[in-house]
Design a protein around this motif. Structure first.
Motif, PDB file in Angstrom:
ATOM      1  N   SER A 274      47.174  43.119  38.452  1.00 18.23           N
ATOM      2  CA  SER A 274      46.693  42.466  37.478  1.00 18.23           C
ATOM      3  C   SER A 274      45.473  41.756  37.703  1.00 18.23           C
ATOM      4  N   ALA A 275      44.733  41.079  36.564  1.00 19.93           N
ATOM      5  CA  ALA A 275      43.657  40.056  36.949  1.00 19.93           C
ATOM      6  C   ALA A 275      44.246  38.818  37.724  1.00 19.93           C
ATOM      7  N   ASP A 276      45.285  38.379  37.177  1.00 18.34           N
ATOM      8  CA  ASP A 276      45.636  37.229  37.962  1.00 18.34           C
ATOM      9  C   ASP A 276      45.765  37.601  39.519  1.00 18.34           C
ATOM     10  N   THR A 277      46.233  38.490  39.860  1.00 20.65           N
ATOM     11  CA  THR A 277      46.554  38.750  41.242  1.00 20.65           C
ATOM     12  C   THR A 277      45.186  38.998  41.797  1.00 20.65           C
ATOM     13  N   ILE A 278      44.419  39.573  41.214  1.00 14.74           N
ATOM     14  CA  ILE A 278      42.943  39.827  42.016  1.00 14.74           C
ATOM     15  C   ILE A 278      42.322  38.692  42.105  1.00 14.74           C
ATOM     16  N   ILE A 279      42.141  37.889  41.241  1.00 11.18           N
ATOM     17  CA  ILE A 279      41.614  36.566  41.030  1.00 11.18           C
ATOM     18  C   ILE A 279      42.010  35.765  41.883  1.00 11.18           C
ATOM     19  N   ALA A 280      43.392  35.579  42.221  1.00 12.25           N
ATOM     20  CA  ALA A 280      44.029  34.669  43.187  1.00 12.25           C
ATOM     21  C   ALA A 280      43.713  35.186  44.552  1.00 12.25           C
ATOM     22  N   ARG A 281      43.732  36.550  44.856  1.00  9.87           N
ATOM     23  CA  ARG A 281      43.666  37.015  46.268  1.00  9.87           C
ATOM     24  C   ARG A 281      42.078  36.729  46.604  1.00  9.87           C
TER      25      ARG A 281
ATOM     26  N   ALA B 228      36.046  33.958  39.971  1.00 10.62           N
ATOM     27  CA  ALA B 228      36.254  35.170  39.171  1.00 10.62           C
ATOM     28  C   ALA B 228      34.749  35.613  38.825  1.00 10.62           C
ATOM     29  N   VAL B 229      33.823  34.919  38.579  1.00  9.33           N
ATOM     30  CA  VAL B 229      32.525  35.530  38.360  1.00  9.33           C
ATOM     31  C   VAL B 229      32.104  36.107  39.360  1.00  9.33           C
ATOM     32  N   GLU B 230      32.132  35.625  40.715  1.00 12.05           N
ATOM     33  CA  GLU B 230      31.845  36.586  41.876  1.00 12.05           C
ATOM     34  C   GLU B 230      32.463  37.785  42.182  1.00 12.05           C
ATOM     35  N   ILE B 231      33.631  37.967  41.419  1.00 18.12           N
ATOM     36  CA  ILE B 231      34.292  39.349  41.442  1.00 18.12           C
ATOM     37  C   ILE B 231      33.685  40.137  40.661  1.00 18.12           C
ATOM     38  N   VAL B 232      33.144  39.658  39.691  1.00 18.19           N
ATOM     39  CA  VAL B 232      32.494  40.725  38.562  1.00 18.19           C
ATOM     40  C   VAL B 232      31.323  40.980  39.397  1.00 18.19           C
TER      41      VAL B 232
END
Length: 142
Positions: free
Chosen positions: A6-13, A21-25
């Motif tokens: 989920s987005a929650d899991t990815i953002i937390a990791r 979160a923006v840097e993940i994008v």
């Protein structure tokens, strides 16, 4: 990170490693030239967008579409991030804005390369790197 996280899991990791979160994008711009090599089934080896040889913003366009694009793979985790409230505005802002995408990707990738590394102890080896290699297709300078 799993393809179906989920987005929650990815953002937390990623937050654990110091990323927003923006840097993940920004890092996901790499999917513009990526393919589903680790995926089994019909999409095995399929590119993530219809312009897999170009480091462009087409990945950001096609991932947001309601239905997948024929011949292209779409990871559930990418779709989650494309539509999540914490990342959707940045995702949308990169569409058609390749110069910004290139700049943001470079900064996020530079940050990624130094995670858990003592930056003050790194050695500059640029003199042994061969000449420029440019992957940008938009005519942007390297």
């Amino acid at each position: 990170i799993c393809l179906i996280d989920s987005a929650d899991t990815i953002i937390a990791r990623f937050a654990d490693a110091g990323f927003t979160a923006v840097e993940i994008v920004h890092l996901l711009a790499s999917h513009s030239v990526g393919a589903a090599d680790g995926v089994t089934g019909a999409n095995k080896g399929a590119p993530f967008d219809t312009t897999p040889m170009n480091f462009d913003t087409q990945f950001f366009v096609e991932t947001r579409l309601d239905e997948g694009v024929p011949g292209a793979a779409r990871l559930p985790s990418d779709l989650e991030l494309a539509r999540d409230d914490r990342t959707a505005c940045e995702w949308q802002s990169l569409i058609g804005n390749e110069d910004v995408m290139h700049t943001n990707f470079a900064a996020a990738m530079a940050k990624l390369t130094t995670v858990n590394q003592p930056i003050d102890q790194l050695i500059d080896c640029t003199e042994v790197v061969p000449g420029k290699f440019c992957v940008f297709s938009s005519g942007s300078p390297c």
